[in-house]
Each structure stands twice: as structure tokens, then as C-alpha cells.
Design a protein around this motif. Structure first.
Motif, PDB file in Angstrom:
ATOM      1  N   LEU A 151       0.844  -1.194   0.000  1.00 47.36           N
ATOM      2  CA  LEU A 151       0.000   0.000   0.000  1.00 47.36           C
ATOM      3  C   LEU A 151       0.878   1.243   0.000  1.00 47.36           C
ATOM      4  N   LEU A 152       0.391   2.285  -0.671  1.00 50.25           N
ATOM      5  CA  LEU A 152       1.110   3.550  -0.754  1.00 50.25           C
ATOM      6  C   LEU A 152       0.321   4.640  -0.040  1.00 50.25           C
ATOM      7  N   VAL A 153       1.024   5.481   0.707  1.00 48.31           N
ATOM      8  CA  VAL A 153       0.408   6.609   1.395  1.00 48.31           C
ATOM      9  C   VAL A 153       1.551   7.556   1.757  1.00 48.31           C
ATOM     10  N   PRO A 154       1.327   8.867   1.838  1.00 49.88           N
ATOM     11  CA  PRO A 154       2.418   9.740   2.303  1.00 49.88           C
ATOM     12  C   PRO A 154       2.942   9.289   3.664  1.00 49.88           C
ATOM     13  N   THR A 155       4.197   9.606   3.926  1.00 49.34           N
ATOM     14  CA  THR A 155       4.760   9.252   5.229  1.00 49.34           C
ATOM     15  C   THR A 155       4.330  10.245   6.295  1.00 49.34           C
ATOM     16  N   VAL A 156       4.460  11.522   6.017  1.00 51.02           N
ATOM     17  CA  VAL A 156       3.982  12.579   6.908  1.00 51.02           C
ATOM     18  C   VAL A 156       3.146  13.552   6.097  1.00 51.02           C
ATOM     19  N   ALA A 157       2.336  14.335   6.761  1.00 50.49           N
ATOM     20  CA  ALA A 157       1.369  15.189   6.067  1.00 50.49           C
ATOM     21  C   ALA A 157       1.906  16.565   5.712  1.00 50.49           C
ATOM     22  N   LEU A 158       3.137  16.867   6.125  1.00 49.09           N
ATOM     23  CA  LEU A 158       3.699  18.176   5.817  1.00 49.09           C
ATOM     24  C   LEU A 158       5.214  18.076   5.776  1.00 49.09           C
ATOM     25  N   PRO A 159       5.897  19.038   5.133  1.00 46.60           N
ATOM     26  CA  PRO A 159       7.365  19.002   5.097  1.00 46.60           C
ATOM     27  C   PRO A 159       7.951  19.330   6.466  1.00 46.60           C
ATOM     28  N   ALA A 160       9.270  19.294   6.548  1.00 48.04           N
ATOM     29  CA  ALA A 160       9.967  19.570   7.806  1.00 48.04           C
ATOM     30  C   ALA A 160       9.503  20.891   8.406  1.00 48.04           C
ATOM     31  N   PRO A 161       8.989  20.872   9.628  1.00 49.90           N
ATOM     32  CA  PRO A 161       8.493  22.106  10.244  1.00 49.90           C
ATOM     33  C   PRO A 161       9.636  22.972  10.769  1.00 49.90           C
ATOM     34  N   PRO A 162       9.373  24.256  10.964  1.00 52.52           N
ATOM     35  CA  PRO A 162      10.401  25.149  11.512  1.00 52.52           C
ATOM     36  C   PRO A 162      10.825  24.704  12.909  1.00 52.52           C
ATOM     37  N   ARG A 163      12.093  24.948  13.214  1.00 59.62           N
ATOM     38  CA  ARG A 163      12.633  24.630  14.525  1.00 59.62           C
ATOM     39  C   ARG A 163      12.211  25.709  15.512  1.00 59.62           C
ATOM     40  N   PRO A 164      11.607  25.348  16.651  1.00 58.02           N
ATOM     41  CA  PRO A 164      11.244  26.354  17.650  1.00 58.02           C
ATOM     42  C   PRO A 164      12.484  27.067  18.186  1.00 58.02           C
ATOM     43  N   SER A 165      12.253  28.155  18.861  1.00 59.66           N
ATOM     44  CA  SER A 165      13.360  28.891  19.459  1.00 59.66           C
ATOM     45  C   SER A 165      14.002  28.060  20.565  1.00 59.66           C
ATOM     46  N   ASP A 166      15.240  28.398  20.898  1.00 58.66           N
ATOM     47  CA  ASP A 166      15.918  27.678  21.973  1.00 58.66           C
ATOM     48  C   ASP A 166      15.160  27.818  23.292  1.00 58.66           C
ATOM     49  N   ALA A 167      14.586  28.984  23.508  1.00 53.49           N
ATOM     50  CA  ALA A 167      13.829  29.195  24.750  1.00 53.49           C
ATOM     51  C   ALA A 167      12.612  28.281  24.803  1.00 53.49           C
ATOM     52  N   ASP A 168      11.893  28.156  23.681  1.00 55.00           N
ATOM     53  CA  ASP A 168      10.732  27.264  23.653  1.00 55.00           C
ATOM     54  C   ASP A 168      11.151  25.806  23.819  1.00 55.00           C
ATOM     55  N   LEU A 169      12.271  25.439  23.175  1.00 52.61           N
ATOM     56  CA  LEU A 169      12.745  24.067  23.304  1.00 52.61           C
ATOM     57  C   LEU A 169      13.100  23.744  24.747  1.00 52.61           C
ATOM     58  N   ALA A 170      13.715  24.694  25.429  1.00 52.08           N
ATOM     59  CA  ALA A 170      14.097  24.465  26.817  1.00 52.08           C
ATOM     60  C   ALA A 170      12.882  24.245  27.706  1.00 52.08           C
ATOM     61  N   GLU A 171      11.769  24.899  27.368  1.00 54.61           N
ATOM     62  CA  GLU A 171      10.542  24.734  28.141  1.00 54.61           C
ATOM     63  C   GLU A 171       9.860  23.404  27.841  1.00 54.61           C
ATOM     64  N   GLY A 172      10.093  22.884  26.633  1.00 54.99           N
ATOM     65  CA  GLY A 172       9.396  21.681  26.195  1.00 54.99           C
ATOM     66  C   GLY A 172       8.229  22.059  25.307  1.00 54.99           C
ATOM     67  N   VAL A 173       8.202  21.542  24.088  1.00 55.14           N
ATOM     68  CA  VAL A 173       7.193  21.914  23.100  1.00 55.14           C
ATOM     69  C   VAL A 173       6.207  20.764  22.927  1.00 55.14           C
ATOM     70  N   LEU A 174       4.932  21.052  23.119  1.00 55.56           N
ATOM     71  CA  LEU A 174       3.887  20.046  22.904  1.00 55.56           C
ATOM     72  C   LEU A 174       2.843  20.662  21.979  1.00 55.56           C
ATOM     73  N   ASP A 175       3.069  20.546  20.671  1.00 54.60           N
ATOM     74  CA  ASP A 175       2.201  21.109  19.639  1.00 54.60           C
ATOM     75  C   ASP A 175       1.342  19.973  19.088  1.00 54.60           C
ATOM     76  N   THR A 176       0.117  19.859  19.575  1.00 54.34           N
ATOM     77  CA  THR A 176      -0.717  18.706  19.217  1.00 54.34           C
ATOM     78  C   THR A 176      -1.097  18.702  17.741  1.00 54.34           C
ATOM     79  N   ASP A 177      -1.315  19.879  17.146  1.00 54.01           N
ATOM     80  CA  ASP A 177      -1.640  19.917  15.715  1.00 54.01           C
ATOM     81  C   ASP A 177      -0.463  19.403  14.885  1.00 54.01           C
TER      82      ASP A 177
END
Length: 458
Positions: free
Chosen positions: A352-378
Motif C-alpha cells: 500500500l502507498l500513502v504519504p509518510t507525513v502530512a507536511l514538510p519539515a516544520p520550523p525549529r522552535p526557538s531555543d527558549a521554547d525548546l528548553a521549556e518543552g514543546v507540545l504542539d498537538t496539531d
């Protein structure tokens, strides 16, 4: 592009040596360099392994298909001499000082095939994030655009193989964690059938019924070779007619930049439309299963040392508290519904064929956001839109690169992956389909902007 065959030819002809490749790898600063692909590299050990391989090649005594080849190993897998942190700040699931020379069976098989274990690559915390973000350790950067994420959770392995720091690598996949970084970083990756690669020596953090171990590589033949080593069996990639299928309801409506190249590749293969009952329930069932099993796996540590985990992990586990025993049971019923429907689909098609992911590589969050922990459900939903059915049903599934995002400005040139899913136990047919797409020019690894010069020019 350097493949395993290129390396072995270069070693045999004396154009390169394993120790020369290893020295250049170390000079690239794999831990602290711009990609942040590796968590730990023991330089003296890498040189010792490479020197032994160089001596074997010089004597004409190469011991296997990976002799002298650098292999990256995800930091969820035990490697002798290394701690296993599974993406956490300090939770050593394997520690040489405490546990001795613990090593996973798959790593021993790599060594028996001559591989040079390059080190431990970063993974997202507990392997939970499919985006590649981590609040506990450095978040790797995508070699195609350093301002973008690699996907996860085998984030460091995806970056290392795409950039050519190593030719091949090992990841684990509980909901897409091999295939997502393979797609987002523009390489080949396969989650084999349940049980094909031994799972001993992995960090015991849950995922018990979903997790699979497998390789990422720079071409289909290399994928088959490394999977053969990990599984201790031979996979002959046979050129034969294959029947392709598509469930358009499962395909859905991904980002147009993903849809166009995936749809174009599929059209060349004249797929047969199929219907898989319950496919729309797979992601919900996957979340319920994964979060329940993960929570059970870390419950005592979370209770006693909650500060050991990042805020996003604590939030995700808190959400898991809303999953009842009945919810978990219903998720297992969905698994059976899906398995039955997929079995019926494979009566009419081979893959069976299907896309692997629904969008291209997303932008990298800021270092400050990464340090807090990112939980983006969408974003998590978009990254896992197509990957859970193979984990829920133990099916072999691979991602192959089929194009890049169009244009010349920001967001252009980002890899797109097409997923190939096969019947449980029929990993050879999935590998054959990957090779067929490559032969037809439909699966082509895009060259990243940040590439390791030794492997790209060998």
C-alpha cells in the motif's frame, strides 16, 4: 552519494580506509557540530574499531558487508561502554559503571558484520515526540535546512545519515519514529515486521506492543543489507512485478507540497483503490495505546522523580490519565479491526502507498521554547497522520524520498517521503518495492545543503 557498495569498493581498492573515514567523521565534531546529531561519541573507541577494520581490509579478510562502515545507533539501544539515556536528562537505563558491558543483540550483530559503532545519536525524550523536539537534550537540525526539524523520535539518526556523517544508522519506531525522520530528512528507512529485529537491550520505557527497531540508509539496497544484518537473515531485493494499492480515504488531504510528489509517484505505479475499514481510527487507537504503555513504563520514576522529565512529557502523561481501561481495550479492538481490513487489502495488492507525513519539515522552535518543552498537538497529528497502522498491526513499512518542496526561497528544497506498507512478515516485498521505486527514478535521495564531504565525494 556514497553507499555501502561505494565504501567497500573504495576500501578494497585502497582509495579510502576505515580509519581515514573515522578520522574525518571525528573531525566533523558530531556531538557539538551544527547538526547536533550525536549525544555521545567515544573517539578512542571509534579509532580502535576503525583501525581493526583497516587491518582486516589490508589483509583481504573483510568479515561482512559492513566491515569498516560507521553506523549511528539511537540512544534508546544499549551499546557497550555507553550510557543509555533514551533522550532524558539523566535517567541512565544502561550505565557501564553500574551494569557492565550491556549490549543489545542488534549491536552485536552489527559488530559481527564488521561495523564501526560511531556513537549514540539523539532521540526525543523517551521517544515520545514525532517532531524531533526535545526539552531534555539538544534538538538536532535538519541537514536540508538548519532552521528546520528532523522529525522524531530517531532525530539524530535521521540527521546523521542524511548528512553523510554515517552511511547507515539504527532507529526505533513506536508510531513512526524511523519513517518520520527518514521522510523529513530525505533518506530511506524501514520499520520491519513485529519481532524481525530483536528488541532486547532497549530502554524499558513502555511502548512494549508498538516499538520496532530498524535501519535508515541512503539507498534501498543499503536498507536491505542493514536490515538483513539486524535480523540475521538475508533479504534479496528481487526485481519482479508488484501490485500497488491506495486507500484514498487514508491518504486524505496532506499539505499540497507533500501531496503533489507523492501522488505523482503513485500515479506512475497505477495503484488499485482499496478500502481499509477503521483506518480513520488508527491515530486515536495509536495515541491511546502508546500513552498508556509509556505511562505504565515510567510510572514509578514519574511518581518519585517528576523533575527528571521535561514539562511536555509531564503534560503528555497527565493527558494519559484520562485514558481509561475501557479506552485502552477499545484501542486494542481497533487494532484487530485494522489488522483484518489490511489482511483483506493484501489479498488484492502487494503493498500500500500513502504519504509518510502530512507536511514538510516544520520550523525549529526557538531555543527558549525548546528548553521549556514543546507540545504542539496539531503538529504531532500532522507528523503521525499515516504512521500508526503499521505499528498497531506489526506490519513492515518504509519511507522513500520522492521529491522536495518547490521554489527557491525559505521552505523550498525540503524532502518529501512516500510510505510503502506491506503484509506482516513480508518485509522482502516492501524492500523490493523501495528498490523498484528507486530504479524507476521515483525514489531519489535529495542532496542536503549540509553534507559530510568525505562520504559525499568518496
Amino acid at each position: 552519494m556514497t553507499t555501502l557498495a561505494d565504501l567497500q569498493d573504495a576500501f578494497a581498492a585502497g582509495r579510502a580506509t576505515p580509519i581515514g573515514v573515522a578520522e574525518t567523521f571525528l573531525a566533523a565534531d558530531p556531538v557539538d557540530g551544527p547538526l547536533a546529531a550525536f549525544r555521545a561519541v567515544h573517539a578512542d573507541d571509534v579509532i580502535d574499531q576503525a583501525r581493526a577494520a583497516t587491518e582486516r581490509h589490508a589483509a583481504g579478510n573483510a568479515i561482512g558487508p559492513l566491515d569498516g562502515v560507521l553506523v549511528a545507533v539511537k540512544d534508546a539501544v544499549a551499546v557497550a561502554g555507553y550510557r543509555t539515556l533514551a533522550g532524558t536528562r539523566e535517567l541512565a537505563y544502561h550505565d557501564p559503571a553500574r551494569d557492565g558491558a550491556v549490549e543489545a543483540t542488534l549491536v552485536r550483530r552489527l559488530r559481527d558484520a564488521g561495523a564501526v559503532i560511531a556513537g549514540k545519536t539523539h532521540t526525543t525524550e523517551l521517544g515520545l515526540s514525532p517532531t524531533g523536539t526535545s526539552g531534555a537534550q539538544p534538538t538536532p537540525r535538519n541537514p536540508h535546512d538548519l532552521s528546520r526539524l528532523t522529525g522524531g523520535s530517531s532525530s539524530g539518526t535521521g540527521a546523521a545519515v542524511a548528512a553523510g556523517l554515517t552511511t547507515v544508522g539504527v532507529g526505533s519506531d513506536g508510531g513512526g519514529s524511523i519513517r518520520i525522520p527518514a521522510a523529513v530528512c530525505g533518506v530511506f528507512g524501514i520499520k520491519p515486521s513485529w519481532g524481525v529485529v530483536p528488541g532486547d537491550g532497549t530502554a524499558p520505557v513502555g511502548w512494549w506492543s508498538l516499538d520496532h527497531l530498524g535501519p535508515l540508509a541512503r539507498c534501498a539496497d543499503d536498507l536491505a543489507t542493514v536490515l538483513g544484518v539486524l535480523a540475521d537473515r538475508r533479504y534479496d531485493v528481487v526485481d519482479r512485478p508488484l501490485r500497488y494499492g491506495v486507500d484514498w480515504a487514508w491518504w486524505g488531504q496532506p499539505d499540497p507540497a507533500v501531496d503533489a510528489p507523492c501522488r505523482a509517484a503513485a500515479a506512475e505505479l497505477s495503484p488499485t483503490p482499496v478500502t481499509i475499514p477503521g483506518i480513520e481510527l488508527a491515530r486515536t487507537a495509536g495515541y491511546a495505546t502508546a500513552l498508556s504503555e509509556l505511562t505504565a513504563g515510567i510510572w514509578e520514576t514519574l511518581r518519585d522523580r517528576p523533575e527528571a522529565f521535561s514539562a511536555d512529557i509531564r503534560t503528555a502523561v497527565a493527558q494519559a490519565a484520562n485514558i481509561s481501561g475501557a479506552d485502552y481495550l477499545r484501542a486494542q479492538q481497533v487494532r484487530q479491526l485494522l489488522a483484518d481490513g489490511l489482511d483483506r487489502a493484501f489479498d488484492d495488492v502487494d503493498v500500500l502507498l500513502v504519504p509518510t507525513v502530512a507536511l514538510p519539515a516544520p520550523p525549529r522552535p526557538s531555543d527558549a521554547d525548546l528548553a521549556e518543552g514543546v507540545l504542539d498537538t496539531d503538529l504531532i497529528d500532522a507528523m503521525t497522520a499515516y504512521t500508526f497502522p503499521a505499528n498497531l498491526c506489526g506490519l513492515p513499512a518504509a519511507s522513500v524520498p520522492v521529491g522536495v518542496t518547490p521554489g527557491t526561497g525559505p521552505g523550498s528544497g525540503l524532502p518529501i517521503g512516500l510510505q510503502v506498507v506491506g503484509r506482516r512478515g513480508d518485509d522482502a516485498t516492501v524492500l523490493a518495492a523501495c528498490a523498484a521505486l528507486e530504479r524507476a527514478g521515483l525514489a531519489v535521495r535529495p542532496r542536503p545543503r549540509s553534507e559530510h564531504a568525505t562520504l559525499s565525494d568518496l
